[in-house]
Design a protein around this motif. Sequence first.
Motif, PDB file in Angstrom:
ATOM      1  N   VAL A 118       0.065 122.810 -20.683  1.00 25.93           N
ATOM      2  CA  VAL A 118       1.296 122.866 -19.909  1.00 25.93           C
ATOM      3  C   VAL A 118       0.941 123.036 -18.441  1.00 25.93           C
ATOM      4  N   GLU A 119       1.486 122.172 -17.599  1.00 24.96           N
ATOM      5  CA  GLU A 119       1.329 122.318 -16.148  1.00 24.96           C
ATOM      6  C   GLU A 119       2.317 123.388 -15.707  1.00 24.96           C
ATOM      7  N   ILE A 120       1.833 124.422 -15.008  1.00 22.55           N
ATOM      8  CA  ILE A 120       2.719 125.483 -14.547  1.00 22.55           C
ATOM      9  C   ILE A 120       2.653 125.586 -13.034  1.00 22.55           C
ATOM     10  N   PRO A 121       3.733 126.070 -12.402  1.00 21.16           N
ATOM     11  CA  PRO A 121       3.715 126.223 -10.943  1.00 21.16           C
ATOM     12  C   PRO A 121       2.752 127.335 -10.530  1.00 21.16           C
ATOM     13  N   ALA A 122       2.597 127.524  -9.224  1.00 19.60           N
ATOM     14  CA  ALA A 122       1.687 128.554  -8.705  1.00 19.60           C
ATOM     15  C   ALA A 122       2.098 129.931  -9.210  1.00 19.60           C
ATOM     16  N   VAL A 123       1.146 130.632  -9.833  1.00 21.29           N
ATOM     17  CA  VAL A 123       1.379 131.970 -10.378  1.00 21.29           C
ATOM     18  C   VAL A 123       0.178 132.848 -10.071  1.00 21.29           C
ATOM     19  N   ASP A 124       0.340 134.145 -10.299  1.00 16.50           N
ATOM     20  CA  ASP A 124      -0.757 135.097 -10.180  1.00 16.50           C
ATOM     21  C   ASP A 124      -1.470 135.117 -11.533  1.00 16.50           C
ATOM     22  N   ALA A 125      -2.643 134.511 -11.612  1.00 18.53           N
ATOM     23  CA  ALA A 125      -3.364 134.396 -12.885  1.00 18.53           C
ATOM     24  C   ALA A 125      -3.681 135.752 -13.499  1.00 18.53           C
ATOM     25  N   ASP A 126      -3.915 136.770 -12.664  1.00 19.49           N
ATOM     26  CA  ASP A 126      -4.246 138.102 -13.168  1.00 19.49           C
ATOM     27  C   ASP A 126      -3.056 138.802 -13.818  1.00 19.49           C
ATOM     28  N   SER A 127      -1.854 138.281 -13.598  1.00 19.10           N
ATOM     29  CA  SER A 127      -0.658 138.922 -14.145  1.00 19.10           C
ATOM     30  C   SER A 127      -0.317 138.438 -15.555  1.00 19.10           C
ATOM     31  N   MET A 128      -1.128 137.556 -16.121  1.00 13.73           N
ATOM     32  CA  MET A 128      -0.805 136.961 -17.417  1.00 13.73           C
ATOM     33  C   MET A 128      -0.644 138.029 -18.500  1.00 13.73           C
ATOM     34  N   GLN A 129       0.479 137.929 -19.221  1.00 13.14           N
ATOM     35  CA  GLN A 129       0.744 138.769 -20.393  1.00 13.14           C
ATOM     36  C   GLN A 129       1.148 137.832 -21.523  1.00 13.14           C
ATOM     37  N   SER A 130       0.675 138.113 -22.732  1.00  7.75           N
ATOM     38  CA  SER A 130       1.052 137.268 -23.857  1.00  7.75           C
ATOM     39  C   SER A 130       1.500 138.134 -25.028  1.00  7.75           C
ATOM     40  N   ARG A 131       2.372 137.524 -25.833  1.00  8.08           N
ATOM     41  CA  ARG A 131       2.903 138.209 -27.008  1.00  8.08           C
ATOM     42  C   ARG A 131       3.084 137.170 -28.097  1.00  8.08           C
ATOM     43  N   TYR A 132       2.615 137.469 -29.309  1.00  3.06           N
ATOM     44  CA  TYR A 132       2.755 136.567 -30.451  1.00  3.06           C
ATOM     45  C   TYR A 132       3.524 137.296 -31.537  1.00  3.06           C
ATOM     46  N   LYS A 133       4.715 136.799 -31.836  1.00  2.00           N
ATOM     47  CA  LYS A 133       5.554 137.468 -32.817  1.00  2.00           C
ATOM     48  C   LYS A 133       6.368 136.419 -33.571  1.00  2.00           C
ATOM     49  N   HIS A 134       6.383 136.514 -34.885  1.00  5.38           N
ATOM     50  CA  HIS A 134       7.163 135.626 -35.747  1.00  5.38           C
ATOM     51  C   HIS A 134       6.856 134.151 -35.487  1.00  5.38           C
ATOM     52  N   GLY A 135       5.592 133.821 -35.243  1.00  7.79           N
ATOM     53  CA  GLY A 135       5.188 132.432 -35.070  1.00  7.79           C
ATOM     54  C   GLY A 135       5.455 131.846 -33.699  1.00  7.79           C
ATOM     55  N   VAL A 136       5.898 132.670 -32.748  1.00  8.16           N
ATOM     56  CA  VAL A 136       6.168 132.181 -31.394  1.00  8.16           C
ATOM     57  C   VAL A 136       5.274 132.936 -30.413  1.00  8.16           C
ATOM     58  N   LEU A 137       4.523 132.177 -29.619  1.00  5.91           N
ATOM     59  CA  LEU A 137       3.678 132.747 -28.575  1.00  5.91           C
ATOM     60  C   LEU A 137       4.421 132.649 -27.253  1.00  5.91           C
ATOM     61  N   GLU A 138       4.537 133.774 -26.561  1.00  8.66           N
ATOM     62  CA  GLU A 138       5.114 133.793 -25.220  1.00  8.66           C
ATOM     63  C   GLU A 138       4.042 134.234 -24.242  1.00  8.66           C
ATOM     64  N   VAL A 139       3.847 133.442 -23.199  1.00  9.50           N
ATOM     65  CA  VAL A 139       2.877 133.750 -22.155  1.00  9.50           C
ATOM     66  C   VAL A 139       3.663 133.864 -20.860  1.00  9.50           C
ATOM     67  N   LYS A 140       3.531 135.022 -20.198  1.00  9.67           N
ATOM     68  CA  LYS A 140       4.317 135.288 -18.994  1.00  9.67           C
ATOM     69  C   LYS A 140       3.395 135.536 -17.806  1.00  9.67           C
ATOM     70  N   PHE A 141       3.756 134.940 -16.665  1.00  7.25           N
ATOM     71  CA  PHE A 141       3.019 135.099 -15.423  1.00  7.25           C
ATOM     72  C   PHE A 141       3.978 135.565 -14.334  1.00  7.25           C
ATOM     73  N   SER A 142       3.468 136.367 -13.428  1.00  8.10           N
ATOM     74  CA  SER A 142       4.226 136.753 -12.242  1.00  8.10           C
ATOM     75  C   SER A 142       3.962 135.699 -11.170  1.00  8.10           C
ATOM     76  N   ARG A 143       4.971 135.383 -10.402  1.00  4.60           N
ATOM     77  CA  ARG A 143       4.783 134.420  -9.310  1.00  4.60           C
ATOM     78  C   ARG A 143       4.122 135.072  -8.108  1.00  4.60           C
ATOM     79  N   GLY A 144       3.934 136.383  -8.132  1.00  7.57           N
ATOM     80  CA  GLY A 144       3.338 137.092  -7.004  1.00  7.57           C
ATOM     81  C   GLY A 144       4.417 137.512  -6.033  1.00  7.57           C
ATOM     82  N   LYS A 145       4.021 138.313  -5.074  1.00  6.24           N
ATOM     83  CA  LYS A 145       4.973 138.827  -4.094  1.00  6.24           C
ATOM     84  C   LYS A 145       5.160 137.808  -2.978  1.00  6.24           C
ATOM     85  N   SER A 146       6.402 137.657  -2.542  1.00  2.00           N
ATOM     86  CA  SER A 146       6.661 136.742  -1.440  1.00  2.00           C
ATOM     87  C   SER A 146       6.164 137.361  -0.132  1.00  2.00           C
TER      88      SER A 146
END
Length: 150
Positions: A118-146
């Motif tokens: 998946v191509e994603i917009p500019a994000v803070d790579a160090d902020s990556m959090q992931s959660r796998y529950k009931h067969g669905v993986l969610e990966v969340k990134f912070s866009r960083g501070k403006s």
Amino acid sequence: MSDSPADIFEQLNELMKRLMEQGLKEQGDQNRPFAYGFKIVLHDAGKAEIPAAEAAPVAEPKEPSSEGTIEPIAEMYTTDDDVTVAIDLPGAEKENIHLSLINGTLTIIAGGNQLTSVEIPAVDADSMQSRYKHGVLEVKFSRGKSIRID
């Protein structure tokens, strides 16, 4: 009622319409999909068959086989503060899911035969959090501070 193919098709069409309307009503959040899926990519003679209309390039497996690979569908949700990618991985073991973020491309490999990017917009790579529950993986990134300009 007749058992002609046209009548059967019309009955199925009406049933699908009702099911879709019911699913949309029960969904709650109108911006989130209520159906997910995947596509199967078969390989023949060492060449991966990739649909021409596909926007993002898909990495080819190292050793193509007649079994093919499963490409899960990924959904991306963005807000002003973060980017979330949701991927359906039914039956995958949490320990067999591998993630990488390289040059703005999030790659998900699950169990060796499920692969998607998946191509994603500019994000803070160090902020990556992931959660796998009931067969669905969610990966969340912070866009960083403006950055505020005075």
